[in-house]
Design an enzyme around this catalytic site. Structure first.
Site, PDB file in Angstrom:
ATOM      1  N   GLY A  96       0.772  -1.089  -0.059  1.00 24.16           N
ATOM      2  CA  GLY A  96       0.063  -0.025   0.010  1.00 24.16           C
ATOM      3  C   GLY A  96       1.033   1.288   0.064  1.00 24.16           C
ATOM      4  O   GLY A  96       0.548   2.208  -0.609  1.00 24.16           O
ATOM      5  N   THR A  97       2.024   1.077   0.711  1.00 16.40           N
ATOM      6  CA  THR A  97       2.804   2.440   0.658  1.00 16.40           C
ATOM      7  C   THR A  97       3.267   2.817  -0.727  1.00 16.40           C
ATOM      8  O   THR A  97       3.058   3.970  -1.200  1.00 16.40           O
ATOM      9  CB  THR A  97       3.917   2.116   1.651  1.00 16.40           C
ATOM     10  OG1 THR A  97       3.363   2.156   2.889  1.00 16.40           O
ATOM     11  CG2 THR A  97       4.952   3.420   1.530  1.00 16.40           C
ATOM     12  N   ASN A 143      -7.311   4.259   9.263  1.00 20.07           N
ATOM     13  CA  ASN A 143      -6.894   3.132   9.805  1.00 20.07           C
ATOM     14  C   ASN A 143      -6.858   3.140  11.365  1.00 20.07           C
ATOM     15  O   ASN A 143      -6.800   2.015  11.985  1.00 20.07           O
ATOM     16  CB  ASN A 143      -5.495   2.869   9.494  1.00 20.07           C
ATOM     17  CG  ASN A 143      -4.795   4.052   9.494  1.00 20.07           C
ATOM     18  OD1 ASN A 143      -5.056   5.175   8.922  1.00 20.07           O
ATOM     19  ND2 ASN A 143      -3.448   4.109  10.076  1.00 20.07           N
ATOM     20  N   GLN A 190      -7.474  -0.172   4.262  1.00 21.84           N
ATOM     21  CA  GLN A 190      -8.451  -0.619   5.504  1.00 21.84           C
ATOM     22  C   GLN A 190      -9.631  -1.091   4.922  1.00 21.84           C
ATOM     23  O   GLN A 190     -10.286  -1.897   5.634  1.00 21.84           O
ATOM     24  CB  GLN A 190      -8.342   0.323   6.509  1.00 21.84           C
ATOM     25  CG  GLN A 190      -7.141   0.807   7.285  1.00 21.84           C
ATOM     26  CD  GLN A 190      -6.685  -0.613   8.093  1.00 21.84           C
ATOM     27  OE1 GLN A 190      -7.331  -1.405   8.573  1.00 21.84           O
ATOM     28  NE2 GLN A 190      -5.249  -0.743   8.436  1.00 21.84           N
ATOM     29  N   SER A 248      -3.801  -3.259  -0.032  1.00 19.01           N
ATOM     30  CA  SER A 248      -2.363  -3.967   0.255  1.00 19.01           C
ATOM     31  C   SER A 248      -3.072  -5.458   0.542  1.00 19.01           C
ATOM     32  O   SER A 248      -4.074  -5.844   1.297  1.00 19.01           O
ATOM     33  CB  SER A 248      -1.956  -3.350   1.520  1.00 19.01           C
ATOM     34  OG  SER A 248      -0.784  -4.117   1.971  1.00 19.01           O
ATOM     35  N   GLY A 249      -2.128  -6.383   0.466  1.00 18.41           N
ATOM     36  CA  GLY A 249      -2.349  -7.811   0.720  1.00 18.41           C
ATOM     37  C   GLY A 249      -2.701  -8.237   2.096  1.00 18.41           C
ATOM     38  O   GLY A 249      -3.459  -9.149   2.417  1.00 18.41           O
ATOM     39  N   HIS A 250      -1.709  -7.755   3.021  1.00 21.23           N
ATOM     40  CA  HIS A 250      -1.722  -8.149   4.094  1.00 21.23           C
ATOM     41  C   HIS A 250      -2.876  -7.926   5.285  1.00 21.23           C
ATOM     42  O   HIS A 250      -2.767  -8.188   6.376  1.00 21.23           O
ATOM     43  CB  HIS A 250      -0.198  -8.131   4.933  1.00 21.23           C
ATOM     44  CG  HIS A 250      -0.040  -6.564   5.444  1.00 21.23           C
ATOM     45  ND1 HIS A 250      -0.010  -6.322   6.550  1.00 21.23           N
ATOM     46  CD2 HIS A 250       0.371  -5.458   4.548  1.00 21.23           C
ATOM     47  CE1 HIS A 250       0.253  -4.938   6.689  1.00 21.23           C
ATOM     48  NE2 HIS A 250       0.530  -4.504   5.540  1.00 21.23           N
ATOM     49  N   THR A 264      11.049  -7.458 -11.749  1.00 21.99           N
ATOM     50  CA  THR A 264      10.362  -9.121 -11.723  1.00 21.99           C
ATOM     51  C   THR A 264       9.360  -9.210 -10.850  1.00 21.99           C
ATOM     52  O   THR A 264       9.540  -9.001  -9.907  1.00 21.99           O
ATOM     53  CB  THR A 264      11.473 -10.004 -11.639  1.00 21.99           C
ATOM     54  OG1 THR A 264      12.774  -9.889 -12.589  1.00 21.99           O
ATOM     55  CG2 THR A 264      11.202 -11.572 -11.809  1.00 21.99           C
ATOM     56  N   CYS A 309       2.387   1.299  11.835  1.00 27.52           N
ATOM     57  CA  CYS A 309       3.478   2.246  11.380  1.00 27.52           C
ATOM     58  C   CYS A 309       4.158   3.025  12.252  1.00 27.52           C
ATOM     59  O   CYS A 309       5.263   3.581  11.678  1.00 27.52           O
ATOM     60  CB  CYS A 309       2.955   2.612  10.079  1.00 27.52           C
ATOM     61  SG  CYS A 309       2.285   1.592   8.992  1.00 27.52           S
TER      62      CYS A 309
END
Length: 392
Positions: free
Chosen positions: A71-72, A151, A179, A199-201, A237, A325
């Protein structure tokens, strides 16, 4: 001691189904997708399929989805890329005072490069005034970047209305939806969103992978230069296992969407109301109704947040006092200060964010332990002692 995890806004565990989908791309289909032989083309197809899955759940076209490291990076790319590509039209950016630091620090960097940034205030619930937004727009405004959901306090912004204002004025609109994904339904076309970060996590996928939606036709420069990956827009990659993982996580997030979120909302309300009813001098931060289904953020007077977290951890509960963060910072939350809380009350806030694995028994345990923990801390506070003497 059983551990209770209530910090899903910081990160989530990878779901077994996500890990299973990822595993073949570590050791079997490990080829570089840019190559032409069969094992590489299998990976290229996996990326294409992942892009299609994510596009479907955003209401986007497949060729508008670009993979990033998180996300960042997506926030940085959107903001820097849009203003760089449109600086001939102006140099003014509008955002809010409660954005994630990935947005705020990017805007601060751009101010040093000569761009002008307006940081909008929010009300006590964390929502902007749309009339104030309209008034902030100038002839030189080229970007509005406002998060979908906060968030820390979970407040959801009026994204569709913001998008309509931006579209009417011919201004690019970016939203950090890190979020919000998985907790709200998003349609980038209907909501007039030009760029969106995720973001994935945060959705039970892997760390180190994110997405930037870029509306077709939006003027935006590249952030990372090098090879021709991502159709020449983002070099490097491709992280195929993580790309497959975030797509699987997105698919699962919107499977049985209403049922899952209604259950979490019920637990959230039980936790939120239970704390407010049993612990005096406590206050909900953010909106009572217009908030993410998993977010509880409550401020306790005469309590210091970091100590509260340590005592909760000693009792087996993982929680947060704000954004993960900034957990190493001793400064009060910039979000809570923007909501109008004084420093001492901003320091005494607790964020509990539930997940799909959260149980009613875990909520009951927190409601059993937390009042005594808060009272123990207050008993050591001279401010609380003085307050009680003056109010007896």
């Amino acid at each position: 001691m059983n551990r209770i995890y209530l910090d899903h806004a910081a990160t989530t565990p990878v779901k077994p189904e996500v890990l299973d989908a990822m595993m073949p791309y570590f050791t079997q289909s490990f080829g570089n997708p840019s190559s032409i032989y069969q094992v590489a083309q299998i990976n290229k197809k996996a990326i294409d399929d992942a892009r299609e899955t994510i596009a479907k759940h955003l209401g986007a076209n497949t060729n508008e989805i670009f993979f990033t490291s998180g996300g960042t990076e997506a926030d940085n790319w959107a903001i820097k890329g849009i203003v760089e590509a449109n600086k001939n039209k102006g140099n003014h950016i509008i955002t809010t005072k409660i954005e994630h630091h990935a947005v705020l620090h990017t805007c601060e960097y751009l101010e040093k490069q000569g761009f002008e940034v307006t940081y909008l205030d929010v009300n006590e619930e964390g929502v902007i005034d749309l009339e104030v937004l309209k008034a902030a727009i100038k002839d030189t405004t080229i970007l509005i970047s406002i998060m979908y959901a906060n968030n820390e306090v979970g407040t959801i912004m009026p994204i569709k209305e913001i998008g309509a204002i931006a579209k009417e004025r011919g201004i690019a609109f970016h939203t950090d939806a890190v979020q919000a994904i998985g907790q709200v339904r998003i349609d980038v076309k209907e909501q007039n969103i030009d760029a969106l970060s995720l973001s994935g996590h945060k959705i039970y996928g892997p760390k180190g992978i994110g997405v930037l939606y870029i509306r077709r036709g939006l003027r935006i420069t590249n952030l990372i230069h090098g090879g021709a990956q991502e159709r020449g827009r983002r070099a490097g990659t491709e992280n195929v296992p993580a790309i497959v993982g975030i797509a699987k996580a997105m698919e699962l997030a919107y499977t049985d969407f209403e049922v899952k979120n209604e259950r979490i909302k019920g637990l959230r309300d039980k936790l939120m109301n239970g704390i407010l009813e049993t612990i005096p001098y406590s206050k909900l931060n953010g909106s009572i109704t217009n908030r993410l289904v998993n977010n509880v953020n409550i401020g306790f007077e005469f309590v210091e947040g970091e100590s509260l977290l340590l005592l909760l951890d000693m009792n087996g509960v993982a929680a947060s006092s704000g954004s993960a963060c900034t957990s190493g910072s001793l400064d009060p939350s910039h979000v809570l200060l923007a909501l109008g809380l004084p420093h001492e009350k901003a320091h005494g806030s607790l964020r509990l964010t539930l997940g799909e694995g959260t149980t009613e028994q875990e909520v009951d345990y927190v409601l059993e332990k937390l009042p005594a923990i808060v009272q123990r801390m207050r008993d050591m506070s001279p401010l609380y002692e003085e307050f009680m003497k003056n109010n007896q």
